[in-house]
Each structure stands twice: as C-alpha cells, then as structure tokens.
Design a protein around this motif. Structure first.
Motif, PDB file in Angstrom:
ATOM      1  N   HIS A  97     -37.891   0.246 -14.873  1.00  0.00           N
ATOM      2  CA  HIS A  97     -37.879   1.686 -14.589  1.00  0.00           C
ATOM      3  C   HIS A  97     -37.099   2.036 -13.325  1.00  0.00           C
ATOM      4  O   HIS A  97     -36.539   3.126 -13.212  1.00  0.00           O
ATOM      5  CB  HIS A  97     -39.314   2.220 -14.483  1.00  0.00           C
ATOM      6  N   SER A  98     -37.017   1.090 -12.363  1.00  0.00           N
ATOM      7  CA  SER A  98     -36.317   1.382 -11.112  1.00  0.00           C
ATOM      8  C   SER A  98     -34.814   1.513 -11.296  1.00  0.00           C
ATOM      9  O   SER A  98     -34.128   2.077 -10.438  1.00  0.00           O
ATOM     10  CB  SER A  98     -36.614   0.295 -10.074  1.00  0.00           C
ATOM     11  N   GLN A 100     -33.357   3.387 -13.428  1.00  0.00           N
ATOM     12  CA  GLN A 100     -33.135   4.820 -13.659  1.00  0.00           C
ATOM     13  C   GLN A 100     -31.861   5.076 -14.466  1.00  0.00           C
ATOM     14  O   GLN A 100     -31.083   5.977 -14.149  1.00  0.00           O
ATOM     15  CB  GLN A 100     -33.107   5.578 -12.332  1.00  0.00           C
ATOM     16  N   ALA A 102     -29.957   6.454 -17.658  1.00  0.00           N
ATOM     17  CA  ALA A 102     -30.159   7.515 -18.643  1.00  0.00           C
ATOM     18  C   ALA A 102     -29.741   7.021 -20.026  1.00  0.00           C
ATOM     19  O   ALA A 102     -28.566   6.702 -20.234  1.00  0.00           O
ATOM     20  CB  ALA A 102     -29.350   8.751 -18.270  1.00  0.00           C
ATOM     21  N   THR A 162     -38.707   0.959 -21.433  1.00  0.00           N
ATOM     22  CA  THR A 162     -38.617   0.998 -19.975  1.00  0.00           C
ATOM     23  C   THR A 162     -39.990   0.693 -19.389  1.00  0.00           C
ATOM     24  O   THR A 162     -40.989   1.312 -19.767  1.00  0.00           O
ATOM     25  CB  THR A 162     -38.155   2.386 -19.502  1.00  0.00           C
TER      26      THR A 162
END
Length: 224
Positions: A97-98, A100, A102, A162
């Motif tokens: 998740h870090s 980020q 898209a 994620t």
C-alpha cells in the motif's frame, strides 16, 4: 522452514518523473486461472502454480517498492469451474500500500515493460506448523483500527491486491497449503475430489475486497 529459489524477471519503466519496478515469474504458470464472477473471485491452480503463487505472495511481502505481476489471462480453463457467460479471466498484481500506485496507470506502465533481466530470488517458506496465526493475532486482525487488510481494484483486466507486508505473509499459506495437501487429498477422494481454501470475510484480512476461493485442480480442458 525451507528455502525456495524463485526465478523472476525484473522490469523497470518510467511514467513521467516516477520509475517503477515490476517483477514477474520467469515462467508464469500454465495451469492457473483467476476468474471474476462478479460477487466473488475464483482461483483454480495445480500444485506447481500453487507453490509459485505462494512464493510470489511472500515476495510481495518483502518487496514493498515493486509491483509483482502474474500474467494469467491467456491460460486455458480447468475441467471443473469452467467460466460461464459474463465471467472474466484476470491477471494479478500484488503491491504494498505504501507504493501508492494508481491502478488506472497500469495499462500504460504494462505497455512500456521490456523483456526484463533475469534474476533468482531466495525466499523463506514457512513450514506447515507455522502457517497458522495465534489467537492474539487473529483477534488483532478484526480490530477496527487494523490496517493490515487487503484492498482490491480492477483495471485493464487485472486484479490489484494491495496490502501490507504482514497481510501478504499471513495469507501466503492459502496457496502453500493447497500445494502441500491438494494432490494427496484429491487422489484419496476421487468421488469428492475438491480441495480448497478461501480468503473469507470472517478471516479479518479483507478490507475493501471480495472473497477469494482457491481450489486445487488436476484436470484441465484441452487448449483451443
């Protein structure tokens, strides 16, 4: 615990000012499919694919700055669990998740990936006695402030999983258990040859994510 040597290819591509690293298995599994059935996700795989995907799950846990990509869409379907009308076959991307990243940018990034460079990574695979969590860990996963949850996105015929390093490590046994026990169970129960596991809503690892059914298959439909 044992060691797993996993041959991969490392790809790097730039989108604007940012450069991304994408890791793929050197030889993607042939007998593995990921199906989108609207309300749920179904994964069918053989023993080799189950070990490989379990390894990729562990790799995602230790590679927070990379996207781990598993191409699956071109694979033939299993003899059971054939996709019905409206079912889509998906590729899979695992990411921390870090990062980020898209998902809407995935199609553009995927198009820029070259052949990559080969590399072999060594992973520590937990043994069967270490695949379960303690009651304290299980309770913590259900805590309202728990952030070690999977979130899913669909884009460009690809499922994005994620999560945190902790949740990837905790759920890799879903695939490792299928690899260890699926073949023996199916051989011993020919009339009820169904061995599966599931990322279930009660497990405490799913945030904005659908349940995933993971089933061992030893029979696959002819190609074509």
């Amino acid at each position: 615990m044992r060691r797993m040597k996993l041959p991969v290819t490392i790809h790097q591509a730039r989108l604007g000012p940012a450069e991304f690293k994408v890791i793929r298995p050197a030889e993607p599994p042939v007998r593995a499919v990921l199906l989108d059935r609207d309300r749920s996700l179904d994964t069918y795989l053989d023993q080799d694919a189950a070990y490989l995907i379990g390894g990729l799950w562990l790799l995602a846990a230790s590679s927070p700055r990379s996207l781990v990509h598993l191409p699956l869409r071109g694979n033939r379907a299993p003899a059971r669990g054939l996709p019905e009308a409206g079912t889509r076959q998906l590729d899979l991307v695992l990411l921390h998740h870090s990062l980020q990243f898209a998902p809407a940018r995935w199609k553009e990034l995927r198009a820029r990936l070259g052949p990559g460079r080969p590399q072999t990574v060594t992973l520590t695979v937990p043994g069967p006695e270490l695949t379960g969590g303690s009651s304290t860990e299980e309770g913590a996963r259900h805590h309202r402030e728990n952030r070690d949850l999977f979130h899913q996105h669909l884009h460009a015929e690809t499922l994005f999983m994620t999560g945190s390093a902790k949740v990837f490590r905790a759920t890799a046994p879903h695939f490792l258990d299928v690899a260890r026990h699926g073949p023996g169970y199916v051989a011993a129960h020919p009339r009820h040859a169904h061995f599966c596991t599931e990322f279930h809503s009660t497990e405490g690892v799913l945030g904005a994510a659908r349940e995933i059914h993971v089933e061992y298959c030893d029979r696959w439909s002819p190609r074509g």
